[in-house]
Design a protein around this motif. Structure first.
Motif, short mmCIF file in Angstrom:
data_model
loop_
_atom_site.label_atom_id
_atom_site.label_comp_id
_atom_site.label_asym_id
_atom_site.label_seq_id
_atom_site.Cartn_x
_atom_site.Cartn_y
_atom_site.Cartn_z
N VAL A 32 10.84 15.04 9.96
CA VAL A 32 11.79 14.22 9.21
C VAL A 32 11.43 12.76 9.51
N ILE A 33 11.20 11.98 8.47
CA ILE A 33 10.81 10.58 8.63
C ILE A 33 12.00 9.77 9.12
N HIS A 34 11.76 8.98 10.15
CA HIS A 34 12.81 8.13 10.71
C HIS A 34 12.64 6.67 10.28
N ARG A 35 11.38 6.19 10.33
CA ARG A 35 11.11 4.79 9.97
C ARG A 35 9.66 4.65 9.55
N ILE A 36 9.39 3.71 8.63
CA ILE A 36 8.04 3.43 8.16
C ILE A 36 7.78 1.94 8.36
N GLN A 37 6.70 1.62 9.07
CA GLN A 37 6.38 0.23 9.36
C GLN A 37 4.94 -0.07 8.91
N PRO A 38 4.75 -0.91 7.88
CA PRO A 38 3.39 -1.29 7.48
C PRO A 38 2.72 -2.14 8.57
N VAL A 39 1.42 -1.93 8.75
CA VAL A 39 0.64 -2.67 9.73
C VAL A 39 -0.68 -3.09 9.06
N SER A 40 -1.04 -4.35 9.19
CA SER A 40 -2.30 -4.83 8.64
C SER A 40 -3.22 -5.22 9.80
N ILE A 41 -4.37 -4.58 9.86
CA ILE A 41 -5.36 -4.89 10.89
C ILE A 41 -6.63 -5.32 10.17
N HIS A 42 -6.95 -6.61 10.28
CA HIS A 42 -8.11 -7.18 9.60
C HIS A 42 -8.08 -6.90 8.11
N GLY A 43 -6.90 -6.94 7.51
CA GLY A 43 -6.75 -6.74 6.08
C GLY A 43 -6.63 -5.29 5.64
N SER B 58 -2.31 -0.02 7.14
CA SER B 58 -1.96 1.31 7.62
C SER B 58 -0.45 1.36 7.74
N LEU B 59 0.07 2.56 7.96
CA LEU B 59 1.50 2.73 8.13
C LEU B 59 1.78 3.40 9.47
N ASP B 60 2.68 2.80 10.24
CA ASP B 60 3.19 3.46 11.43
C ASP B 60 4.39 4.29 10.98
N ILE B 61 4.28 5.58 11.15
CA ILE B 61 5.32 6.51 10.72
C ILE B 61 6.02 7.02 11.96
N PHE B 62 7.32 6.80 12.05
CA PHE B 62 8.13 7.30 13.15
C PHE B 62 8.89 8.51 12.63
N GLY C 218 -3.44 5.89 7.17
CA GLY C 218 -3.74 4.98 6.08
C GLY C 218 -2.70 5.10 4.98
N ASP C 219 -2.46 4.01 4.27
CA ASP C 219 -1.44 4.06 3.22
C ASP C 219 -1.82 4.99 2.08
N ASP C 220 -3.09 5.34 1.96
CA ASP C 220 -3.52 6.28 0.92
C ASP C 220 -3.28 7.74 1.31
#
Length: 72
Positions: free
Chosen positions: A9-20, A23-27, A44-46
């Motif tokens: 069950v998804i709790h939180r979604i946090q986008p992260v950009s590393i050198h452009g 990605s998504l941190d999925i909790f 990855g967001d894909d």
């Protein structure tokens, strides 16, 4: 888990950009875990459905112990 799937069950979604590269941190939480431990995966967001929201029930796909894809 070497290879397989797990329900979550998804709790939180946090986008992260590393050198452009976005990605998504999925909790997430395992619905069968009595302690309701909050866990984390970076994908990855894909590899995530575009309409993913907190509270969604999903399937995590694993390979070599890492989450590689999330499906609803």
């Amino acid at each position: 888990m070497l290879k397989g799937t797990r329900q979550a069950v998804i709790h939180r979604i946090q986008p992260v950009s590393i050198h452009g590269q976005v990605s998504l941190d999925i909790f997430w939480q395992d619905p069968d875990d009595p302690e309701q431990e909050l866990r984390h995966a970076r994908v990855g967001d894909d590899a995530v459905p575009r309409n993913l929201q907190p509270g969604d029930k999903v399937t995590l796909h694993y390979l070599m112990g890492m989450v590689t894809r999330i499906t609803t």
